[in-house]
Design a protein around this motif. Structure first.
Motif, PDB file in Angstrom:
ATOM      1  N   HIS A 169       0.975  -1.670  -0.133  1.00  9.31           N
ATOM      2  CA  HIS A 169      -0.459   0.111  -0.153  1.00  9.31           C
ATOM      3  C   HIS A 169       0.869   1.342  -0.021  1.00  9.31           C
ATOM      4  CE1 HIS A 169      -3.233  -2.455   1.646  1.00  9.31           C
ATOM      5  NE2 HIS A 169      -3.820  -3.315   0.710  1.00  9.31           N
ATOM      6  N   LEU A 205      -2.075  -7.587 -11.189  1.00  8.86           N
ATOM      7  CA  LEU A 205      -2.497  -6.912 -10.252  1.00  8.86           C
ATOM      8  C   LEU A 205      -1.899  -5.511 -10.138  1.00  8.86           C
ATOM      9  CD1 LEU A 205      -3.858  -9.293  -7.037  1.00  8.86           C
ATOM     10  CD2 LEU A 205      -5.329  -8.207  -9.447  1.00  8.86           C
ATOM     11  N   ARG A 206      -2.446  -4.634  -9.021  1.00  6.83           N
ATOM     12  CA  ARG A 206      -1.925  -3.781  -9.501  1.00  6.83           C
ATOM     13  C   ARG A 206      -1.490  -3.650  -7.216  1.00  6.83           C
ATOM     14  NH1 ARG A 206      -5.712   0.531  -8.087  1.00  6.83           N
ATOM     15  NH2 ARG A 206      -7.269  -0.283  -9.130  1.00  6.83           N
ATOM     16  N   GLN A 227      -3.934  -2.619  -4.437  1.00  3.63           N
ATOM     17  CA  GLN A 227      -5.206  -4.195  -4.765  1.00  3.63           C
ATOM     18  C   GLN A 227      -5.286  -4.932  -3.590  1.00  3.63           C
ATOM     19  OE1 GLN A 227      -5.299  -4.588  -8.744  1.00  3.63           O
ATOM     20  NE2 GLN A 227      -7.352  -4.665  -8.917  1.00  3.63           N
ATOM     21  N   ARG A 242      -5.089  -7.235  -0.520  1.00  6.72           N
ATOM     22  CA  ARG A 242      -5.598  -7.107   0.573  1.00  6.72           C
ATOM     23  C   ARG A 242      -5.601  -8.333   1.741  1.00  6.72           C
ATOM     24  NH1 ARG A 242      -6.169  -3.028  -0.187  1.00  6.72           N
ATOM     25  NH2 ARG A 242      -8.354  -1.491  -1.158  1.00  6.72           N
ATOM     26  N   GLY A 302      -4.946 -11.015  -3.783  1.00  5.79           N
ATOM     27  CA  GLY A 302      -4.308 -10.374  -3.817  1.00  5.79           C
ATOM     28  C   GLY A 302      -3.095 -11.125  -4.665  1.00  5.79           C
TER      29      GLY A 302
END
Ligand code: ZN
Length: 378
Positions: free
Chosen positions: A12, A45-46, A49, A51, A55
């Motif tokens: 993040h 995936l970014r 994203q 969690r 992911g």
């Protein structure tokens, strides 16, 4: 599951900053305390994203290390070794997971407990600059751990392993990947974030800060939306373009500004793998006064780029065409990083673009195509 907390924290941190990661670029991993397992961001995936429970993919760490150090693979032709590595990385996944591990899983396996790989604009100005390695050494005051360019996947894993061995440091905190990005590794999320910040601050000191509005979005320049809608209609008549394709002017002011000198800032050749992965072999340049349909009909190679196209309309701005809105967003973020890297590089010297054979190789890589496709589906 405190390991996963570290994974989410670094993901993040990087995923919310366009200066560090664009589109599905960059990846993150953590290892279990007993060093038997590795959790890594899934391909495509970014970072933002990720969690708890979503992911990332869990893998057998020993199998990954054995793969990178397998002497038979090292002797194989690179496309063969890469394909075999993709197969073995997938085979090392624990459990039933529809997501694939990051293409760059190989080098994560070799480094410390927490690893964050980013594509920082300030760092990539150094890694894409002719003579950047020497300038970096001068700025650091010591020799950096520097990895000569290698294609993402197996080849990069081997190159990182060799650079780490040559550095004399058992666990370098920052590893610079030529024409690609940064790898920060350490014991904790905090240490890895701090190493990423230090590398970015160093690049900023070397090149100076970007303009305050570098990342700002803006309404499209006059007439460009019309040009884009004409292009959309022309693309609809081609095979390979889905009905719901996103065709529109980019939202970034810095890209429209770069279209005043498109050959210099936009179409001078890919610098990093993601330039090819997201935006193809090249950015196209269309003359300002030529209608979109006429321009496209005169460009058979552009017509063949089914599913993604970037066109700089000279003096006016940039139009992206993509199979999905998510892919369009990844394309323009990647292109924004490209332009900002070129702007920084121009302050200190000249850019070293990817060699044409590397561009061709990337364009063909099956797993990179998969990653590109994933951006549109998740
Ligand atoms: Zn990367």
């Amino acid at each position: 599951m405190s390991d996963i907390r570290a994974l989410l924290e670094i993901s993040h941190y990087a995923g919310r900053d366009l200066l560090l990661a664009q589109g599905g670029g960059g990846n993150s991993s953590v290892k279990s305390a007993d060093r038997t397992r590795l959790w890594i961001k899934a391909s495509g995936l970014r970072l933002a994203q990720l969690r708890e429970g979503f992911g990332y993919v869990e893998l057998d760490l020993a199998a990954l290390v054995a793969l990178v150090r397998d002497p038979l693979l090292r002797a194989a032709p690179r496309a063969t070794a890469h394909a075999e590595a993709v197969r073995r990385v997938q085979a090392a996944v624990f459990g039933d997971n529809s997501l694939r591990p990051s293409l760059e899983t190989t080098f994560h396996a070799l480094l410390g407990p927490v690893v964050l790989h980013t594509h920082p604009i300030y760092v990539n100005a150094l890694t894409c600059l002719a003579g950047g390695q020497a300038l970096l050494a001068e700025a650091l005051g010591v020799l950096p751990t520097w990895v000569p360019y290698a294609a993402p996947g197996y080849a990069l894993g081997v190159a990182v392993d060799q650079a780490r061995a040559a550095s004399g440091e058992p666990a370098p905190a920052a590893i610079y990947l030529a024409n690609h990005g940064l790898v920060a590794a350490g014991e904790t999320a905090e240490a890895v974030i701090a190493a990423t910040k230090r590398a970015g601050a160093l690049g900023k000191r070397v090149f100076g800060a970007l303009a305050a509005e570098a990342l700002e979005t803006m309404a499209p320049p006059a007439g460009l939306a019309h040009w884009a809608s004409e292009l959309a209609m022309a693309l609809q008549r081609l095979a390979g373009w889905p009905a719901g394709a996103a065709v529109r002017p980019t939202c970034y002011g810095a890209l429209h500004g770069a279209a005043t000198e498109p050959e210099r800032w936009l179409a001078a050749g890919p610098l990093v793998p993601d330039d090819v992965v997201y935006n193809g072999r090249r950015v196209w340049v269309a003359p300002a006064q030529m209608p979109a349909a006429r321009w496209l009909s005169a460009q058979p190679d552009a017509q063949g780029e089914a599913g993604r196209l970037v066109v700089a309309v000279a003096g006016r701005g940039v139009v992206v065409a993509a199979a999905s809105e998510a892919l369009a967003e990844a394309m323009e973020a990647t292109l924004l990083a490209h332009v900002l890297i070129r702007r920084l590089v121009a302050r200190r010297g000249t850019a070293r673009p990817l060699a044409p054979e590397e561009v061709a190789y990337l364009a063909e890589m099956e797993s990179e195509r998969y990653r590109q496709a994933m951006v549109g589906t998740v």
